[in-house]
Design an enzyme around this catalytic site. Structure first.
Site, PDB file in Angstrom:
ATOM      1  N   GLU A 177      10.783  -1.618  -2.739  1.00 54.29           N
ATOM      2  CA  GLU A 177       9.402  -1.853  -2.318  1.00 54.29           C
ATOM      3  C   GLU A 177       8.605  -2.614  -3.374  1.00 54.29           C
ATOM      4  OE1 GLU A 177       6.934   1.654  -1.847  1.00 54.29           O
ATOM      5  OE2 GLU A 177       5.419   0.550  -0.718  1.00 54.29           O
ATOM      6  N   LYS A 219      11.217  -2.694   1.781  1.00 50.43           N
ATOM      7  CA  LYS A 219       9.894  -2.238   2.212  1.00 50.43           C
ATOM      8  C   LYS A 219       8.900  -3.249   1.684  1.00 50.43           C
ATOM      9  CE  LYS A 219       6.675   1.642   2.172  1.00 50.43           C
ATOM     10  NZ  LYS A 219       6.593   3.091   2.381  1.00 50.43           N
TER      11      LYS A 219
HETATM   12  P1  13P Z   1       0.896   3.271   2.647  1.00 50.91           P
HETATM   13  O1  13P Z   1       1.452   2.969   4.028  1.00 50.91           O
HETATM   14  O2  13P Z   1      -0.228   4.267   2.656  1.00 50.91           O
HETATM   15  O3  13P Z   1       0.606   2.019   1.872  1.00 50.91           O
HETATM   16  O4  13P Z   1       2.042   4.032   1.846  1.00 50.91           O
HETATM   17  C1  13P Z   1       3.339   3.633   1.956  1.00 50.91           C
HETATM   18  C2  13P Z   1       4.035   3.897   0.682  1.00 50.91           C
HETATM   19  O5  13P Z   1       5.050   4.545   0.654  1.00 50.91           O
HETATM   20  C3  13P Z   1       3.484   3.311  -0.544  1.00 50.91           C
HETATM   21  O6  13P Z   1       4.418   3.386  -1.555  1.00 50.91           O
END
Ligand code: 13P
Length: 334
Positions: A177, A219
């Site tokens: 991510e 992600k």
């Molecule tokens: P949000 O969808 O609230 O941005 O959170 C997702 C997430 O896992 C952030 O690391």
């Protein structure tokens, strides 16, 4: 661990019409969420809240898995069933956040690098024993006056790739991510450029560290206008820019891409995902891994009356899962 098993898990995470619920807020982050609705940040309240989310009836119709936090994967339902076991019994894949947060990057004022590689192999082995089958690591890329720097992008990509290789060695699918943050007054073009550079650097680093893309999930953040930008791109522009940016940087062999919500409203996050899935010829499934956009309505309801609103809060979670599941198919009707 065989690549077949990793690939199977990765594909199940992005099964048609299903996505992930992110409930991996650290104790500090959930404290902020609780404070905003007047809930005391005790271990029991955190446990009870995660139980509410995970035991939502029929959640598995639209949710393939959940990302848990270290404390949560060690907790159980009030009947004593460990959350990871409850999930597996209900057809949902347990995931775990394994990074140790974003910290100031030395030499690069205003920029962050995610830490947590020390001792990671042993922690991953333990999480696997506790039932986790995928893991998440979040890098933070801020946009501002002369940032992000190449140093920040590359340092974060390197750490993400080191983590991803370790995950695969331990039998966990890495969910990588790199979050390009929405805060700021930058326009959507700037977000596009930064996201493109970030993803190029990430996939280069994954290649260098011998990470198998067939067993990896991205992600991603959407390509979107900064929160304080005077000109806000509309739903179609966000969808088209995001898909174009992904197509030019993400190999087609990746099993899937899920998005974070990043501070978008519930409706925006669903509308954007839906619009992307209505575009032609996508090389990968595009789905969701929302935290706030899955939870915020339910948290508000529960805070008003923990007992009286319990069922209503779960219905809200189900409804958000259903809407986002439809958006993952491009069939959300608004
Ligand atoms: P949000 O969808 O609230 O941005 O959170 C997702 C997430 O896992 C952030 O690391």
């Amino acid at each position: 661990m065989s690549i077949e098993l990793l690939a199977e898990t990765a594909q199940a995470m992005v099964a048609p019409g299903k996505g992930i619920i992110a409930i991996d807020e650290s104790t500090g982050t959930i404290a902020k969420r609780f404070a905003s609705v007047g809930i005391e940040n005790t271990e029991e309240n955190r446990r009870a809240y995660r139980e509410l989310l995970l035991t939502t009836p029929k959640l598995n119709e639209h949710i393939s898995g959940a990302i848990l936090y270290d404390e949560t994967i060690r907790q159980s339902t009030r009947d004593g069933v460990p959350f990871a076991k409850y999930m597996a019994d209900h057809g949902m894949i347990p995931g775990i956040k394994v990074d140790k947060g974003a910290h100031p990057l030395a030499g690069c004022p205003g920029e962050l690098v995610t830490e947590g590689l020390d001792g990671l192999r042993e922690r991953l082995q333990e999480y696997y024993r506790l039932g986790a089958r995928f893991a998440k690591w979040r890098a933070v890329i801020n946009i501002g006056e002369s940032i992000p720097s190449g140093t920040c992008i590359e340092s974060n990509a390197h750490a993400l790739a080191r983590y991803a290789a370790l995950c695969q060695e331990c039998g966990l699918v890495p969910m990588v991510e790199p979050e390009v943050i929405m805060d700021g007054d930058h326009d959507i073009e700037t977000c596009y450029e930064v996201t493109e550079a970030t993803l190029r650097s990430l996939f280069d680093a994954l290649y260098q560290q011998n990470v198998l893309l067939e067993g990896t999930i991205l992600k991603a953040s959407m390509v979107i206008s900064g929160k304080d930008c005077d000109e806000q791109a509309d739903v179609e522009e966000v969808a088209e820019a995001t898909v174009m940016c992904l197509k030019s940087t993400v190999p087609a062999i990746l099993p899937g891409v899920v998005f974070l919500s990043g501070g978008q409203s519930d409706e925006q996050s669903t509308a954007h995902l839906n619009a992307m899935n209505q575009l032609d010829k996508l090389p990968w499934p595009l789905s969701f891994s929302y935290g706030r956009a899955m939870q915020q309505a339910a948290l508000k309801l529960w805070a008003q009356d923990m007992k009286g609103n319990y069922d209503a809060a779960q219905k809200t979670v189900f409804e958000r899962a259903r809407e986002n599941g439809m958006a993952a198919l491009g069939k959300w009707e608004g």
